[in-house]
Design a protein around this motif. Sequence first.
Motif, PDB file in Angstrom:
ATOM      1  N   THR A  92       0.815  -1.209   0.000  1.00 39.44           N
ATOM      2  CA  THR A  92       0.000   0.000   0.000  1.00 39.44           C
ATOM      3  C   THR A  92       0.852   1.263   0.000  1.00 39.44           C
ATOM      4  OG1 THR A  92      -0.117  -0.069   2.422  1.00 39.44           O
ATOM      5  CG2 THR A  92      -1.880  -1.158   1.193  1.00 39.44           C
ATOM      6  N   ASP A  93       2.147   1.129   0.250  1.00 41.59           N
ATOM      7  CA  ASP A  93       3.039   2.282   0.257  1.00 41.59           C
ATOM      8  C   ASP A  93       3.347   2.709  -1.177  1.00 41.59           C
ATOM      9  OD1 ASP A  93       5.012   4.148   0.639  1.00 41.59           O
ATOM     10  OD2 ASP A  93       6.550   2.708   1.223  1.00 41.59           O
ATOM     11  N   VAL A 165      14.002  12.082  14.336  1.00 44.55           N
ATOM     12  CA  VAL A 165      12.861  12.082  15.247  1.00 44.55           C
ATOM     13  C   VAL A 165      11.726  11.239  14.687  1.00 44.55           C
ATOM     14  CG1 VAL A 165      11.140  13.511  16.428  1.00 44.55           C
ATOM     15  CG2 VAL A 165      13.465  14.375  16.095  1.00 44.55           C
ATOM     16  N   SER A 166      11.153  10.419  15.553  1.00 41.10           N
ATOM     17  CA  SER A 166       9.947   9.669  15.207  1.00 41.10           C
ATOM     18  C   SER A 166       8.935   9.797  16.330  1.00 41.10           C
ATOM     19  CB  SER A 166      10.257   8.183  14.976  1.00 41.10           C
ATOM     20  OG  SER A 166      10.949   7.974  13.767  1.00 41.10           O
ATOM     21  N   ASN A 167       7.668   9.854  15.949  1.00 40.11           N
ATOM     22  CA  ASN A 167       6.600   9.793  16.936  1.00 40.11           C
ATOM     23  C   ASN A 167       6.208   8.331  17.108  1.00 40.11           C
ATOM     24  OD1 ASN A 167       3.553   9.635  17.684  1.00 40.11           O
ATOM     25  ND2 ASN A 167       4.114  11.743  18.177  1.00 40.11           N
ATOM     26  N   ILE A 168       6.085   7.895  18.353  1.00 34.35           N
ATOM     27  CA  ILE A 168       5.700   6.518  18.631  1.00 34.35           C
ATOM     28  C   ILE A 168       4.490   6.537  19.554  1.00 34.35           C
ATOM     29  CG2 ILE A 168       6.454   4.272  19.502  1.00 34.35           C
ATOM     30  CD1 ILE A 168       9.346   5.175  19.041  1.00 34.35           C
ATOM     31  N   ARG A 193      -4.858  -3.287  20.800  1.00 36.07           N
ATOM     32  CA  ARG A 193      -3.931  -2.158  20.749  1.00 36.07           C
ATOM     33  C   ARG A 193      -2.788  -2.466  19.791  1.00 36.07           C
ATOM     34  NH1 ARG A 193      -3.880  -0.471  27.232  1.00 36.07           N
ATOM     35  NH2 ARG A 193      -6.159  -0.356  27.403  1.00 36.07           N
ATOM     36  N   GLN A 194      -2.415  -1.467  19.016  1.00 31.85           N
ATOM     37  CA  GLN A 194      -1.391  -1.661  17.997  1.00 31.85           C
ATOM     38  C   GLN A 194      -0.394  -0.514  18.032  1.00 31.85           C
ATOM     39  OE1 GLN A 194      -2.830  -1.889  13.947  1.00 31.85           O
ATOM     40  NE2 GLN A 194      -1.029  -3.035  13.275  1.00 31.85           N
ATOM     41  N   LEU A 195       0.872  -0.874  18.035  1.00 28.88           N
ATOM     42  CA  LEU A 195       1.952   0.100  18.103  1.00 28.88           C
ATOM     43  C   LEU A 195       2.233   0.681  16.716  1.00 28.88           C
ATOM     44  CD1 LEU A 195       4.036   1.295  20.109  1.00 28.88           C
ATOM     45  CD2 LEU A 195       5.531  -0.631  19.545  1.00 28.88           C
ATOM     46  N   TYR A 196       2.470   1.983  16.668  1.00 27.06           N
ATOM     47  CA  TYR A 196       2.818   2.678  15.421  1.00 27.06           C
ATOM     48  C   TYR A 196       4.075   3.506  15.634  1.00 27.06           C
ATOM     49  CZ  TYR A 196      -1.301   1.976  12.407  1.00 27.06           C
ATOM     50  OH  TYR A 196      -2.263   1.449  11.581  1.00 27.06           O
ATOM     51  N   ILE A 197       4.911   3.562  14.602  1.00 27.31           N
ATOM     52  CA  ILE A 197       6.036   4.494  14.584  1.00 27.31           C
ATOM     53  C   ILE A 197       5.870   5.390  13.362  1.00 27.31           C
ATOM     54  CG2 ILE A 197       7.498   2.765  13.421  1.00 27.31           C
ATOM     55  CD1 ILE A 197       9.922   4.171  14.736  1.00 27.31           C
ATOM     56  N   SER A 198       6.050   6.682  13.566  1.00 25.29           N
ATOM     57  CA  SER A 198       5.887   7.648  12.476  1.00 25.29           C
ATOM     58  C   SER A 198       7.168   8.465  12.357  1.00 25.29           C
ATOM     59  CB  SER A 198       4.700   8.571  12.741  1.00 25.29           C
ATOM     60  OG  SER A 198       3.506   7.829  12.897  1.00 25.29           O
ATOM     61  N   TYR A 199       7.923   8.216  11.290  1.00 28.48           N
ATOM     62  CA  TYR A 199       9.145   8.982  11.052  1.00 28.48           C
ATOM     63  C   TYR A 199       8.767  10.400  10.644  1.00 28.48           C
ATOM     64  CZ  TYR A 199      13.351  10.659   8.704  1.00 28.48           C
ATOM     65  OH  TYR A 199      14.412  11.420   8.307  1.00 28.48           O
ATOM     66  N   ILE A 200       9.476  11.387  11.225  1.00 24.62           N
ATOM     67  CA  ILE A 200       9.194  12.797  10.949  1.00 24.62           C
ATOM     68  C   ILE A 200      10.403  13.394  10.229  1.00 24.62           C
ATOM     69  CG2 ILE A 200       8.525  15.023  11.935  1.00 24.62           C
ATOM     70  CD1 ILE A 200       7.498  13.515  14.391  1.00 24.62           C
ATOM     71  N   PRO A 201      10.366  13.532   8.903  1.00 20.29           N
ATOM     72  CA  PRO A 201      11.527  14.047   8.165  1.00 20.29           C
ATOM     73  C   PRO A 201      11.929  15.454   8.578  1.00 20.29           C
ATOM     74  CG  PRO A 201       9.936  13.043   6.677  1.00 20.29           C
ATOM     75  CD  PRO A 201       9.258  13.150   8.013  1.00 20.29           C
ATOM     76  N   VAL A 203      10.842  18.250  11.602  1.00 22.05           N
ATOM     77  CA  VAL A 203       9.999  18.538  12.770  1.00 22.05           C
ATOM     78  C   VAL A 203       9.299  19.878  12.660  1.00 22.05           C
ATOM     79  CG1 VAL A 203      11.278  17.072  14.367  1.00 22.05           C
ATOM     80  CG2 VAL A 203      12.011  19.437  14.026  1.00 22.05           C
ATOM     81  N   SER A 204       9.768  20.745  11.751  1.00 28.22           N
ATOM     82  CA  SER A 204       9.092  22.027  11.551  1.00 28.22           C
ATOM     83  C   SER A 204       7.822  21.872  10.719  1.00 28.22           C
ATOM     84  CB  SER A 204      10.034  23.037  10.882  1.00 28.22           C
ATOM     85  OG  SER A 204      10.365  22.615   9.571  1.00 28.22           O
ATOM     86  N   ILE A 205       7.648  20.667  10.142  1.00 30.44           N
ATOM     87  CA  ILE A 205       6.412  20.354   9.408  1.00 30.44           C
ATOM     88  C   ILE A 205       5.793  19.126  10.083  1.00 30.44           C
ATOM     89  CG2 ILE A 205       5.396  19.940   7.132  1.00 30.44           C
ATOM     90  CD1 ILE A 205       7.991  20.885   5.870  1.00 30.44           C
ATOM     91  N   PRO A 206       5.165  19.326  11.234  1.00 28.96           N
ATOM     92  CA  PRO A 206       4.725  18.197  12.051  1.00 28.96           C
ATOM     93  C   PRO A 206       3.698  17.293  11.387  1.00 28.96           C
ATOM     94  CG  PRO A 206       3.799  20.262  12.860  1.00 28.96           C
ATOM     95  CD  PRO A 206       4.831  20.623  11.842  1.00 28.96           C
ATOM     96  N   GLU A 207       2.973  17.817  10.396  1.00 26.79           N
ATOM     97  CA  GLU A 207       1.951  16.984   9.760  1.00 26.79           C
ATOM     98  C   GLU A 207       2.552  16.050   8.709  1.00 26.79           C
ATOM     99  OE1 GLU A 207       2.108  20.903   7.504  1.00 26.79           O
ATOM    100  OE2 GLU A 207       2.148  20.222   9.581  1.00 26.79           O
ATOM    101  N   ASN A 208       3.831  16.229   8.400  1.00 25.06           N
ATOM    102  CA  ASN A 208       4.484  15.425   7.369  1.00 25.06           C
ATOM    103  C   ASN A 208       5.093  14.165   7.981  1.00 25.06           C
ATOM    104  OD1 ASN A 208       5.473  14.682   4.866  1.00 25.06           O
ATOM    105  ND2 ASN A 208       7.349  15.895   5.077  1.00 25.06           N
ATOM    106  N   TRP A 209       4.220  13.295   8.506  1.00 19.37           N
ATOM    107  CA  TRP A 209       4.655  12.058   9.140  1.00 19.37           C
ATOM    108  C   TRP A 209       4.605  10.907   8.146  1.00 19.37           C
ATOM    109  CZ3 TRP A 209       2.041  11.522  14.634  1.00 19.37           C
ATOM    110  CH2 TRP A 209       2.434  12.612  15.433  1.00 19.37           C
ATOM    111  N   ILE A 210       5.528   9.970   8.313  1.00 18.13           N
ATOM    112  CA  ILE A 210       5.510   8.726   7.538  1.00 18.13           C
ATOM    113  C   ILE A 210       5.247   7.603   8.530  1.00 18.13           C
ATOM    114  CG2 ILE A 210       6.775   7.226   5.962  1.00 18.13           C
ATOM    115  CD1 ILE A 210       8.510   9.636   5.213  1.00 18.13           C
ATOM    116  N   ASP A 211       3.983   7.237   8.666  1.00 13.31           N
ATOM    117  CA  ASP A 211       3.602   6.303   9.728  1.00 13.31           C
ATOM    118  C   ASP A 211       3.629   4.858   9.249  1.00 13.31           C
ATOM    119  OD1 ASP A 211       0.983   7.741   8.583  1.00 13.31           O
ATOM    120  OD2 ASP A 211       0.491   5.645   9.004  1.00 13.31           O
ATOM    121  N   THR A 212       4.009   3.967  10.176  1.00 17.35           N
ATOM    122  CA  THR A 212       4.122   2.543   9.882  1.00 17.35           C
ATOM    123  C   THR A 212       3.602   1.738  11.063  1.00 17.35           C
ATOM    124  OG1 THR A 212       6.165   3.039   8.673  1.00 17.35           O
ATOM    125  CG2 THR A 212       5.681   0.721   9.115  1.00 17.35           C
ATOM    126  N   PRO A 213       2.677   0.810  10.835  1.00 17.11           N
ATOM    127  CA  PRO A 213       2.192  -0.034  11.933  1.00 17.11           C
ATOM    128  C   PRO A 213       3.171  -1.164  12.246  1.00 17.11           C
ATOM    129  CG  PRO A 213       1.076  -0.619   9.905  1.00 17.11           C
ATOM    130  CD  PRO A 213       1.962   0.557   9.571  1.00 17.11           C
TER     131      PRO A 213
END
Length: 252
Positions: A92-93, A165-168, A193-201, A203-213
Amino acid sequence: MMENILKILLAGLIFLSSCKRDDYYVDGGVANPVFNGTVLEYLDSHPQLDTIGQLVRLAGLEDNFTADELTFFSPSDVNIKMLIGRVNYQGTDPGWMGNRANQQLYNLGLDTIQTLADVDSAIWRKYLERYMFHGKHTLSDYPQIDFSVLNTFGGQNYYAYNNTVSNIGVVFHDAVTDEGKPTESRLKYMGYRQLYISYIPNVSIPENWIDTPVASSDIQPSNGVVHVLDFTKRGFGFDPQEVIDDIIQSKR
């Protein structure tokens, strides 16, 4: 009397079912999370991950994977084969489409990749470190995330080994019965419950996440925790074309 007995039995079944929700799960099945060996030995022992173990050695990260206390969000061997172009799998990517390193190298008249060692070790290191975090962290250590209301449940940002930086966070799915039927009922945040990691290329554009389950969480070797990512949702390095651009640049 019989009605009361049935109610007691039903209550017992519900109790047992709720207890099992706290067990360790891998892809919907209960499994033993403990592995008797290091993080690197765990990678080596699994056919779907042993190529990642090879990359760890090529990247010069062997000591980190055997001695450090770390949490590793592991990509899979399929991600590497897709990057180079040895398997034809469409996930799907969007990164699955056209991002074949060898195809692009060939089109540019550059040397193609025949073995993993044909890629500069610094490139393998750069992208593997995006998945590496200091300390041992299981699913229960991460805060809740709801991608539809990030202001309320926003997960948390973490620095990886290379200071990217990644959001987890943990997605609390709804508990649904009779889905799609007139009798459908839904309990918010009460499902699995499911863990996700979202790479943030950036950080000044916080909505630009690349999320992966995460497909399999809380695997616990002796020196860390491994969370295996869903290989169908995201390519290697979170952004395969960025990886390929680095490979192309290194071969010019």
